[in-house]
Scaffold this motif. Structure first.
Motif, PDB file in Angstrom:
ATOM      1  N   ILE A  23       0.833  -1.191   0.000  1.00  0.00           N
ATOM      2  CA  ILE A  23       0.000   0.000   0.000  1.00  0.00           C
ATOM      3  C   ILE A  23       0.871   1.245   0.000  1.00  0.00           C
ATOM      4  O   ILE A  23       2.086   1.181   0.222  1.00  0.00           O
ATOM      5  CB  ILE A  23      -0.955   0.008   1.219  1.00  0.00           C
ATOM      6  N   VAL A  24       0.234   2.385  -0.242  1.00  0.00           N
ATOM      7  CA  VAL A  24       0.972   3.642  -0.354  1.00  0.00           C
ATOM      8  C   VAL A  24       1.760   3.937   0.913  1.00  0.00           C
ATOM      9  O   VAL A  24       2.911   4.365   0.864  1.00  0.00           O
ATOM     10  CB  VAL A  24       0.000   4.797  -0.676  1.00  0.00           C
ATOM     11  N   GLY A  25       1.154   3.694   2.070  1.00  0.00           N
ATOM     12  CA  GLY A  25       1.832   3.988   3.336  1.00  0.00           C
ATOM     13  C   GLY A  25       3.131   3.229   3.492  1.00  0.00           C
ATOM     14  O   GLY A  25       4.118   3.758   4.015  1.00  0.00           O
ATOM     15  N   ASP A  55      -2.356  13.206  -3.685  1.00  0.00           N
ATOM     16  CA  ASP A  55      -2.193  13.841  -2.377  1.00  0.00           C
ATOM     17  C   ASP A  55      -2.214  12.784  -1.287  1.00  0.00           C
ATOM     18  O   ASP A  55      -3.002  11.831  -1.347  1.00  0.00           O
ATOM     19  CB  ASP A  55      -3.312  14.865  -2.132  1.00  0.00           C
ATOM     20  N   ILE A  56      -1.360  12.951  -0.287  1.00  0.00           N
ATOM     21  CA  ILE A  56      -1.261  11.961   0.787  1.00  0.00           C
ATOM     22  C   ILE A  56      -2.198  12.324   1.926  1.00  0.00           C
ATOM     23  O   ILE A  56      -2.109  13.408   2.502  1.00  0.00           O
ATOM     24  CB  ILE A  56       0.193  11.860   1.302  1.00  0.00           C
ATOM     25  N   ASN A  57      -3.114  11.420   2.228  1.00  0.00           N
ATOM     26  CA  ASN A  57      -4.033  11.598   3.355  1.00  0.00           C
ATOM     27  C   ASN A  57      -4.372  10.215   3.913  1.00  0.00           C
ATOM     28  O   ASN A  57      -3.841   9.200   3.443  1.00  0.00           O
ATOM     29  CB  ASN A  57      -5.301  12.351   2.925  1.00  0.00           C
ATOM     30  N   ASP A  58      -5.256  10.174   4.900  1.00  0.00           N
ATOM     31  CA  ASP A  58      -5.581   8.899   5.540  1.00  0.00           C
ATOM     32  C   ASP A  58      -6.137   7.881   4.561  1.00  0.00           C
ATOM     33  O   ASP A  58      -5.926   6.673   4.710  1.00  0.00           O
ATOM     34  CB  ASP A  58      -6.588   9.114   6.686  1.00  0.00           C
ATOM     35  N   ASP A  59      -6.881   8.353   3.559  1.00  0.00           N
ATOM     36  CA  ASP A  59      -7.482   7.431   2.600  1.00  0.00           C
ATOM     37  C   ASP A  59      -6.442   6.861   1.632  1.00  0.00           C
ATOM     38  O   ASP A  59      -6.411   5.656   1.370  1.00  0.00           O
ATOM     39  CB  ASP A  59      -8.594   8.135   1.814  1.00  0.00           C
ATOM     40  N   VAL A  62      -3.778   3.954   2.666  1.00  0.00           N
ATOM     41  CA  VAL A  62      -4.113   2.533   2.725  1.00  0.00           C
ATOM     42  C   VAL A  62      -4.525   1.962   1.370  1.00  0.00           C
ATOM     43  O   VAL A  62      -4.964   0.821   1.278  1.00  0.00           O
ATOM     44  CB  VAL A  62      -5.240   2.272   3.757  1.00  0.00           C
ATOM     45  N   GLN A  63      -4.360   2.752   0.299  1.00  0.00           N
ATOM     46  CA  GLN A  63      -4.654   2.244  -1.033  1.00  0.00           C
ATOM     47  C   GLN A  63      -3.496   1.387  -1.554  1.00  0.00           C
ATOM     48  O   GLN A  63      -2.322   1.677  -1.285  1.00  0.00           O
ATOM     49  CB  GLN A  63      -4.918   3.388  -2.012  1.00  0.00           C
ATOM     50  N   LEU A  64      -3.822   0.361  -2.322  1.00  0.00           N
ATOM     51  CA  LEU A  64      -2.796  -0.439  -2.951  1.00  0.00           C
ATOM     52  C   LEU A  64      -2.081   0.376  -4.014  1.00  0.00           C
ATOM     53  O   LEU A  64      -2.689   1.222  -4.682  1.00  0.00           O
ATOM     54  CB  LEU A  64      -3.421  -1.676  -3.599  1.00  0.00           C
ATOM     55  N   LEU A  65      -0.781   0.126  -4.187  1.00  0.00           N
ATOM     56  CA  LEU A  65      -0.006   0.866  -5.187  1.00  0.00           C
ATOM     57  C   LEU A  65      -0.611   0.696  -6.573  1.00  0.00           C
ATOM     58  O   LEU A  65      -0.684   1.641  -7.358  1.00  0.00           O
ATOM     59  CB  LEU A  65       1.452   0.391  -5.172  1.00  0.00           C
ATOM     60  N   GLU A  66      -1.054  -0.506  -6.885  1.00  0.00           N
ATOM     61  CA  GLU A  66      -1.613  -0.739  -8.212  1.00  0.00           C
ATOM     62  C   GLU A  66      -2.929  -0.015  -8.412  1.00  0.00           C
ATOM     63  O   GLU A  66      -3.286   0.353  -9.535  1.00  0.00           O
ATOM     64  CB  GLU A  66      -1.786  -2.232  -8.463  1.00  0.00           C
ATOM     65  N   ASP A  67      -3.661   0.240  -7.318  1.00  0.00           N
ATOM     66  CA  ASP A  67      -4.949   0.922  -7.431  1.00  0.00           C
ATOM     67  C   ASP A  67      -4.803   2.400  -7.742  1.00  0.00           C
ATOM     68  O   ASP A  67      -5.737   3.030  -8.247  1.00  0.00           O
ATOM     69  CB  ASP A  67      -5.766   0.740  -6.142  1.00  0.00           C
ATOM     70  N   ILE A  68      -3.655   2.988  -7.417  1.00  0.00           N
ATOM     71  CA  ILE A  68      -3.438   4.390  -7.788  1.00  0.00           C
ATOM     72  C   ILE A  68      -2.677   4.495  -9.106  1.00  0.00           C
ATOM     73  O   ILE A  68      -2.325   5.583  -9.544  1.00  0.00           O
ATOM     74  CB  ILE A  68      -2.685   5.172  -6.679  1.00  0.00           C
ATOM     75  N   GLY A  69      -2.429   3.339  -9.736  1.00  0.00           N
ATOM     76  CA  GLY A  69      -1.783   3.340 -11.044  1.00  0.00           C
ATOM     77  C   GLY A  69      -0.278   3.312 -11.008  1.00  0.00           C
ATOM     78  O   GLY A  69       0.373   3.598 -12.020  1.00  0.00           O
TER      79      GLY A  69
END
Length: 311
Positions: A23-25, A55-59, A62-69
């Motif tokens: 995930i991004v975190g 933009d980095i925030n709480d949401d 926890v996103q998967l790297l692949e989900d943000i492209g």
């Protein structure tokens, strides 16, 4: 997955994370460690062509790297808070601190990393105990039904331990009942799942503000689940860490336990807990009133009603 990361004034560095399910975190933690900065001052990242900004925030944490492209081999540009031109804030400028929610708490680890703990809500559908444990262990509540089956199997295997006196009914009747998706789980199920999963389960009672620890003397690893009186949720970090090891990092675990208590305290102050042994509970379907979990469970079993609240 490998990325070439640039922070203006700090140059380029190659940052790697293992696996495709990160995930991004987790990526930001690696970036912060590689560049020697606090993860919380990372404001946004850019990658791709044309450049995409996240933009980095709480949401997004926890996103998967692949989900943000984001895919392996990308070049990532990092913008830091308080730095209009991607440079680190000077000594007279404090980084912007994120505002924590009532169901969050934070602490600084011994290595200087800031950790944020939070409540992870699971569906309120009478399988919440199984959902909370499934999330903590697998990050997948679709496995809740399998946990019910594990409980049933253990009761079948050990009729001496799980006898009628302990279960409150004949073992086969209890097995048939607990396999129903609308049947509430409790202490019996927690003790069994703790054993079969090989992990201690710390149940944090929001009303009593104390832990009930299952098998803490048997296992180094533990998970934390919140109990409001009628509902269970999970405790996690914003990087989705849910399993903690007291043997490998006891100071860290002590801070996790303290901060989880702070979350429970905040939730109680906001009216998100009540004592199910003393409070009157109403069935929102037929309007009958009950006192205590056992009465509710019996009513739910006999009627199929699953919508309850505080009277």
């Amino acid at each position: 997955m490998r990325f070439k990361v640039n922070i203006s004034g700090k140059g380029d560095k190659v940052v790697s994370v293992d696996g495709n399910d990160k995930i991004v975190g987790e990526l930001l933690q690696e970036i912060a460690e590689k560049f020697g900065i606090d993860m919380d001052i990372i404001q946004s990242i850019r990658f791709g062509y044309p450049p995409q900004k996240v933009d980095i925030n709480d949401d997004t944490l926890v996103q998967l790297l692949e989900d943000i492209g984001l895919s392996s081999g990308e070049k990532i540009g990092v913008t830091l808070r308080g730095s209009g031109n991607n440079t680190v804030s000077n000594a007279n400028t404090s980084p912007v601190e994120p505002i924590l929610k009532d169901n969050q708490s934070s602490f600084i680890g011994n290595d200087g990393t800031k950790w944020i703990l939070q409540q992870h809500e699971v569906p309120d559908d009478n399988s919440c105990l199984f959902h909370a444990i499934a999330y903590c262990m697998y990050k997948d509540i679709s496995l809740s039904g399998g946990l019910r089956e594990r409980v049933a199997k253990e009761i079948t295997k050990d009729g001496i331990t799980y006898n009628e006196a302990i279960l409150g009914q004949k073992p086969q009747e209890y097995i048939n009942w607990i396999l129903l998706k609308d049947s509430w789980g409790g202490g019996i199920e927690i003790a069994i799942l703790s054993k079969v999963l090989g992990v201690a389960v710390y149940v944090l009672d929001i009303d009593a503000l104390k832990y009930e620890k299952f098998n803490e003397d048997k296992y180094d690893e533990f998970i934390i689940i919140l109990f409001s009186g009628v509902h269970y949720d999970a405790i996690e970090t914003t990087t989705r860490k849910t399993v903690f090891n007291v043997r490998t990092d006891e100071p860290f675990c002590q801070m996790v336990l303290a901060c989880s208590l702070e979350i429970a305290r905040n939730m109680k102050q906001n009216g998100k807990a009540f004592n199910s042994q003393k409070a009157n509970i109403i069935c929102n379907i037929c309007q009958k009133k009950f006192v205590g979990e056992r009465e509710i469970a019996k009513h739910a079993e006999s009627t199929g009603h699953t919508d309850f609240g505080q009277a």
